[in-house]
Motif scaffolding. Sequence first.
Motif, PDB file in Angstrom:
ATOM      1  N   ALA A   1       0.825  -1.208   0.000  1.00  0.00           N
ATOM      2  CA  ALA A   1       0.000   0.000   0.000  1.00  0.00           C
ATOM      3  C   ALA A   1       0.856   1.254   0.000  1.00  0.00           C
ATOM      4  O   ALA A   1       0.514   2.255  -0.634  1.00  0.00           O
ATOM      5  CB  ALA A   1      -0.927  -0.016   1.221  1.00  0.00           C
ATOM      6  N   ALA A   2       1.992   1.219   0.696  1.00  0.00           N
ATOM      7  CA  ALA A   2       2.868   2.395   0.752  1.00  0.00           C
ATOM      8  C   ALA A   2       3.409   2.737  -0.639  1.00  0.00           C
ATOM      9  O   ALA A   2       3.493   3.904  -1.024  1.00  0.00           O
ATOM     10  CB  ALA A   2       4.022   2.151   1.717  1.00  0.00           C
ATOM     11  N   PHE A   3       3.766   1.705  -1.398  1.00  0.00           N
ATOM     12  CA  PHE A   3       4.275   1.936  -2.751  1.00  0.00           C
ATOM     13  C   PHE A   3       3.182   2.507  -3.646  1.00  0.00           C
ATOM     14  O   PHE A   3       3.415   3.451  -4.400  1.00  0.00           O
ATOM     15  CB  PHE A   3       4.807   0.622  -3.327  1.00  0.00           C
ATOM     16  N   THR A   4       1.983   1.953  -3.555  1.00  0.00           N
ATOM     17  CA  THR A   4       0.864   2.460  -4.351  1.00  0.00           C
ATOM     18  C   THR A   4       0.585   3.923  -4.026  1.00  0.00           C
ATOM     19  O   THR A   4       0.369   4.744  -4.926  1.00  0.00           O
ATOM     20  CB  THR A   4      -0.399   1.627  -4.096  1.00  0.00           C
ATOM     21  N   GLN A   5       0.618   4.265  -2.750  1.00  0.00           N
ATOM     22  CA  GLN A   5       0.384   5.653  -2.347  1.00  0.00           C
ATOM     23  C   GLN A   5       1.462   6.577  -2.904  1.00  0.00           C
ATOM     24  O   GLN A   5       1.170   7.675  -3.379  1.00  0.00           O
ATOM     25  CB  GLN A   5       0.356   5.754  -0.818  1.00  0.00           C
TER      26      GLN A   5
ATOM     27  N   ALA B   1      21.080  11.447 -11.019  1.00  0.00           N
ATOM     28  CA  ALA B   1      21.038  11.674  -9.581  1.00  0.00           C
ATOM     29  C   ALA B   1      20.098  10.676  -8.925  1.00  0.00           C
ATOM     30  O   ALA B   1      19.216  10.105  -9.582  1.00  0.00           O
ATOM     31  CB  ALA B   1      20.582  13.104  -9.277  1.00  0.00           C
ATOM     32  N   SER B   2      20.302  10.466  -7.637  1.00  0.00           N
ATOM     33  CA  SER B   2      19.387   9.615  -6.882  1.00  0.00           C
ATOM     34  C   SER B   2      19.357  10.097  -5.441  1.00  0.00           C
ATOM     35  O   SER B   2      20.330  10.677  -4.937  1.00  0.00           O
ATOM     36  CB  SER B   2      19.803   8.140  -6.951  1.00  0.00           C
ATOM     37  N   TRP B   3      18.228   9.874  -4.802  1.00  0.00           N
ATOM     38  CA  TRP B   3      18.065  10.255  -3.402  1.00  0.00           C
ATOM     39  C   TRP B   3      16.943   9.424  -2.788  1.00  0.00           C
ATOM     40  O   TRP B   3      16.139   8.814  -3.500  1.00  0.00           O
ATOM     41  CB  TRP B   3      17.771  11.752  -3.267  1.00  0.00           C
ATOM     42  N   THR B   4      16.904   9.395  -1.477  1.00  0.00           N
ATOM     43  CA  THR B   4      15.887   8.645  -0.747  1.00  0.00           C
ATOM     44  C   THR B   4      14.802   9.598  -0.263  1.00  0.00           C
ATOM     45  O   THR B   4      15.104  10.615   0.372  1.00  0.00           O
ATOM     46  CB  THR B   4      16.504   7.910   0.452  1.00  0.00           C
ATOM     47  N   ALA B   5      13.562   9.285  -0.583  1.00  0.00           N
ATOM     48  CA  ALA B   5      12.432  10.089  -0.114  1.00  0.00           C
ATOM     49  C   ALA B   5      12.141   9.752   1.340  1.00  0.00           C
ATOM     50  O   ALA B   5      12.109   8.583   1.723  1.00  0.00           O
ATOM     51  CB  ALA B   5      11.206   9.827  -0.973  1.00  0.00           C
ATOM     52  N   SER B   6      11.911  10.799   2.139  1.00  0.00           N
ATOM     53  CA  SER B   6      11.692  10.597   3.570  1.00  0.00           C
ATOM     54  C   SER B   6      10.225  10.353   3.925  1.00  0.00           C
ATOM     55  O   SER B   6       9.915  10.016   5.064  1.00  0.00           O
ATOM     56  CB  SER B   6      12.217  11.800   4.358  1.00  0.00           C
ATOM     57  N   ASP B   7       9.315  10.568   2.968  1.00  0.00           N
ATOM     58  CA  ASP B   7       7.900  10.278   3.210  1.00  0.00           C
ATOM     59  C   ASP B   7       7.276   9.779   1.920  1.00  0.00           C
ATOM     60  O   ASP B   7       7.970   9.623   0.906  1.00  0.00           O
ATOM     61  CB  ASP B   7       7.163  11.509   3.757  1.00  0.00           C
ATOM     62  N   LEU B   8       5.976   9.542   1.944  1.00  0.00           N
ATOM     63  CA  LEU B   8       5.303   8.935   0.794  1.00  0.00           C
ATOM     64  C   LEU B   8       4.709   9.948  -0.169  1.00  0.00           C
ATOM     65  O   LEU B   8       4.191   9.556  -1.222  1.00  0.00           O
ATOM     66  CB  LEU B   8       4.197   7.989   1.285  1.00  0.00           C
ATOM     67  N   ASP B   9       4.762  11.231   0.148  1.00  0.00           N
ATOM     68  CA  ASP B   9       4.254  12.251  -0.766  1.00  0.00           C
ATOM     69  C   ASP B   9       5.376  12.659  -1.702  1.00  0.00           C
ATOM     70  O   ASP B   9       6.259  13.451  -1.349  1.00  0.00           O
ATOM     71  CB  ASP B   9       3.747  13.462   0.020  1.00  0.00           C
ATOM     72  N   LEU B  10       5.342  12.130  -2.906  1.00  0.00           N
ATOM     73  CA  LEU B  10       6.427  12.361  -3.863  1.00  0.00           C
ATOM     74  C   LEU B  10       6.125  13.486  -4.847  1.00  0.00           C
ATOM     75  O   LEU B  10       6.953  13.779  -5.704  1.00  0.00           O
ATOM     76  CB  LEU B  10       6.734  11.070  -4.626  1.00  0.00           C
ATOM     77  N   ALA B  11       4.969  14.116  -4.744  1.00  0.00           N
ATOM     78  CA  ALA B  11       4.649  15.230  -5.645  1.00  0.00           C
ATOM     79  C   ALA B  11       5.695  16.332  -5.577  1.00  0.00           C
ATOM     80  O   ALA B  11       6.127  16.844  -6.620  1.00  0.00           O
ATOM     81  CB  ALA B  11       3.253  15.766  -5.342  1.00  0.00           C
TER      82      ALA B  11
END
Length: 199
Positions: A21-25, A164-174
């Motif tokens: 579900a986290a990936f879908t979000q 480039a690459s980075w790690t998102a700290s939350d699920l809101d990727l907008a």
Amino acid sequence: MFTPDASETPTPLNPDAGTPAAFTQAVESMHTAQLRDEITLGTIRPPQRLAPFSHAIGLEVERTWDEAETDGDAFGRLILLHDPGAEEAWEGAMRLVAYIQADMDHEVASDPLLPDVAWEWLTEGLAGTGAAHTNLGGTVTATASVRFGEIGGPPRAHQLEMRASWTASDLDLAPHVVAFSRVLANVAGLPPEGVSRLT
């Protein structure tokens, strides 16, 4: 270049595992990003086997006919990788991988500070949109090529590539998508939003 495919949906490498579900979000949030009118966003096929779950979008600068006569192509890919087992290495389970390629005029491409400026566009974009992240790294390369013989196109071509690459700290990727689109707009030489280019 990319070919948008709105029908393509993220699928796990192991279909029996189901999609978290986290990936879908996170995927859905990528498609809610509000971008400037000149930039189009579409779903593209993600690379396989980089992570258990992946999704990719392509961004491209749409130019008017007059602009297309003088300006080159500019496009980017933003790939979301999700691997619950990589949390320690990534400092999170959601990793974003970005790629931009853009044609540039000689005056801009010959500036030795161009890679530094392009990287600053990314860091400032992420900070300015509030895109919470860690572990940012990448490369910026400016290249020049000379065409000979029957190969079409201008005799000298200049390109900029950013990886480039980075790690998102939350699920809101907008916010991450918006920041990435701003880098693409800058690299493509688009005027600031709300400002018309003089012809």
